[in-house]
Design an enzyme around this catalytic site. Sequence first.
Site, PDB file in Angstrom:
ATOM      1  N   ARG A  46       6.271   5.322 -13.659  1.00  0.00           N
ATOM      2  CA  ARG A  46       4.886   4.821 -13.656  1.00  0.00           C
ATOM      3  C   ARG A  46       4.786   3.537 -14.488  1.00  0.00           C
ATOM      4  O   ARG A  46       3.869   2.746 -14.330  1.00  0.00           O
ATOM      5  CB  ARG A  46       3.905   5.897 -14.141  1.00  0.00           C
ATOM      6  CG  ARG A  46       2.462   5.442 -14.158  1.00  0.00           C
ATOM      7  CD  ARG A  46       1.421   6.570 -13.968  1.00  0.00           C
ATOM      8  NE  ARG A  46       1.746   7.793 -14.665  1.00  0.00           N
ATOM      9  CZ  ARG A  46       1.635   7.981 -16.002  1.00  0.00           C
ATOM     10  NH1 ARG A  46       1.182   7.013 -16.765  1.00  0.00           N
ATOM     11  NH2 ARG A  46       1.970   9.132 -16.547  1.00  0.00           N
ATOM     12  N   TYR A  97     -13.963 -12.910  -1.454  1.00  0.00           N
ATOM     13  CA  TYR A  97     -13.493 -11.737  -0.734  1.00  0.00           C
ATOM     14  C   TYR A  97     -14.507 -10.600  -0.885  1.00  0.00           C
ATOM     15  O   TYR A  97     -14.958 -10.313  -2.000  1.00  0.00           O
ATOM     16  CB  TYR A  97     -12.117 -11.314  -1.271  1.00  0.00           C
ATOM     17  CG  TYR A  97     -11.637 -10.044  -0.639  1.00  0.00           C
ATOM     18  CD1 TYR A  97     -11.395  -9.982   0.726  1.00  0.00           C
ATOM     19  CD2 TYR A  97     -11.483  -8.887  -1.396  1.00  0.00           C
ATOM     20  CE1 TYR A  97     -10.993  -8.804   1.322  1.00  0.00           C
ATOM     21  CE2 TYR A  97     -11.067  -7.707  -0.802  1.00  0.00           C
ATOM     22  CZ  TYR A  97     -10.822  -7.667   0.556  1.00  0.00           C
ATOM     23  OH  TYR A  97     -10.434  -6.507   1.151  1.00  0.00           O
ATOM     24  N   ASP A 168      -8.214 -15.810  -7.998  1.00  0.00           N
ATOM     25  CA  ASP A 168      -7.583 -15.143  -6.862  1.00  0.00           C
ATOM     26  C   ASP A 168      -6.901 -16.239  -6.041  1.00  0.00           C
ATOM     27  O   ASP A 168      -7.574 -17.082  -5.436  1.00  0.00           O
ATOM     28  CB  ASP A 168      -8.664 -14.403  -6.056  1.00  0.00           C
ATOM     29  CG  ASP A 168      -8.080 -13.590  -4.904  1.00  0.00           C
ATOM     30  OD1 ASP A 168      -7.027 -13.991  -4.364  1.00  0.00           O
ATOM     31  OD2 ASP A 168      -8.694 -12.573  -4.535  1.00  0.00           O
ATOM     32  N   LYS A 193      -0.998 -10.248   1.930  1.00  0.00           N
ATOM     33  CA  LYS A 193      -1.241 -11.374   2.820  1.00  0.00           C
ATOM     34  C   LYS A 193       0.004 -12.269   2.899  1.00  0.00           C
ATOM     35  O   LYS A 193       1.043 -11.816   3.333  1.00  0.00           O
ATOM     36  CB  LYS A 193      -2.491 -12.123   2.349  1.00  0.00           C
ATOM     37  CG  LYS A 193      -3.678 -11.194   2.006  1.00  0.00           C
ATOM     38  CD  LYS A 193      -4.269 -10.479   3.199  1.00  0.00           C
ATOM     39  CE  LYS A 193      -5.271  -9.399   2.846  1.00  0.00           C
ATOM     40  NZ  LYS A 193      -6.375  -9.792   1.981  1.00  0.00           N
TER      41      LYS A 193
HETATM   42  C1  LIG Z   1      -7.294  -9.106   1.110  1.00  0.00           C
HETATM   43  C2  LIG Z   1      -7.786  -9.774  -0.106  1.00  0.00           C
HETATM   44  C3  LIG Z   1      -7.936  -9.065  -1.304  1.00  0.00           C
HETATM   45  C4  LIG Z   1      -7.705  -7.569  -1.406  1.00  0.00           C
HETATM   46  O1  LIG Z   1      -6.355  -7.258  -1.269  1.00  0.00           O
HETATM   47  P1  LIG Z   1      -5.800  -5.847  -0.701  1.00  0.00           P
HETATM   48  O2  LIG Z   1      -4.335  -6.047  -0.757  1.00  0.00           O
HETATM   49  O3  LIG Z   1      -6.364  -5.682   0.680  1.00  0.00           O
HETATM   50  O4  LIG Z   1      -6.300  -4.784  -1.609  1.00  0.00           O
HETATM   51  C5  LIG Z   1      -8.347  -9.767  -2.432  1.00  0.00           C
HETATM   52  N1  LIG Z   1      -8.596 -11.099  -2.364  1.00  0.00           N
HETATM   53  C6  LIG Z   1      -8.472 -11.802  -1.231  1.00  0.00           C
HETATM   54  C7  LIG Z   1      -8.763 -13.261  -1.223  1.00  0.00           C
HETATM   55  C8  LIG Z   1      -8.060 -11.167  -0.060  1.00  0.00           C
HETATM   56  O5  LIG Z   1      -7.942 -11.879   1.069  1.00  0.00           O
END
Ligand SMILES: *Cc1c(COP(=O)(O)O)cnc(C)c1O
Length: 357
Positions: A46, A97, A168, A193
């Site tokens: 963990r 997001y 982000d 992504k």
């Molecule tokens: C998809 C996304 C998230 C969330 O990520 P997950 O892997 O789906 O939990 C956060 N920020 C952005 C800009 C995203 O496109």
Amino acid sequence: MSHEDLSPATRVVALGRQHRMPGAGVNAPLEFSSTYVADGPVNYARGGNPTWSAFEEALGSLEGGDALVFASGMAAVAAAFSLVDHGAVVVAPRSAYSGTVATLLNAERDGRFEVRWVDTADTAATIVALQGADLVWFESPSNPLLEVADLPALAAAARAHDVISVCDNTFATPLVQQPLALGVDVVVHSVTKYLSGHSDLILGATVTGQTERGAALRERLAHHRLLGGAIAGPMETWLALRGLRTLHVRLERATANARELASRLSTHPAVDTVRYPGFGAIVSIEVPGGADGAERVAAATELWTHSTSLGGVESQLERRRRHAAEPTSVPDQLLRLSVGIEDVDDLWADLDRALRG
Ligand SMILES: *Cc1c(COP(=O)(O)O)cnc(C)c1O
């Protein structure tokens, strides 16, 4: 040879490998162990495992900091928000997001945070909102409006006001933008992504700077991960690292395709608006006929998949407002295109046919 001397195109391939010795595998081990023989670097899985370390080494080097892998992008987002206490003042973009916006709306409703909603593309207004704040959130370019924030100016202002800044960086990827070098404290990724790039897993990460301030933040994020306990699986992490190996070539091709499509779409008779920041591989368009018009286009494509998410090798499109959680600042008729690495003329032919109905 220090990896700082290597170009990012080399680092995505070369880092996070095993120590070179006769007989060692060229790839990081995929280790399914919950516990480890005492007195080594890790006790219990963990808290860490060799697959996490390999991925973290590679991503950390690309972002110029120390990475931590999380079970999803949202787990990384939640970890970043754990850096401030109950009652904190958070400056956040109105358009970002949907999961991040929903998290903040919940926190606001529950009285956990006071949220100051701003347009982070408006530098002056955002700086005014930083007064007395505890944390500021950036997402640049933003999902799905592709708005760009002036990160160097805003990060400097955040630092001057002693506000923790988070960016982000999912859309730009560290190959395009390294927020830590621009003065941001914490980078957040949905590894789901571009970084992993094959639409085959869910994973997230944070990255903090290699400074005293960065190390203190990393410590708190690692603590949140350890005790929150919703950790990344070794299999997903291993696949993400394999995907990361081709980030440079995938992004190069997807970006070239996106540029070409954005340019062709800008004169298409069935397209009202094209948003493209000039880099990256996401293009958002608005089409005539409102929500129905956009739904018709999404349903008519054969090569492009009508699906949520982005950043995979395959091209996808989505009308974002089909989700109730999508902020209403996103137009009803907006389609977000995640441009993949296919042949650009095949992508164009399919899209053009769908747009012409
Ligand atoms: C998809 C996304 C998230 C969330 O990520 P997950 O892997 O789906 O939990 C956060 N920020 C952005 C800009 C995203 O496109």
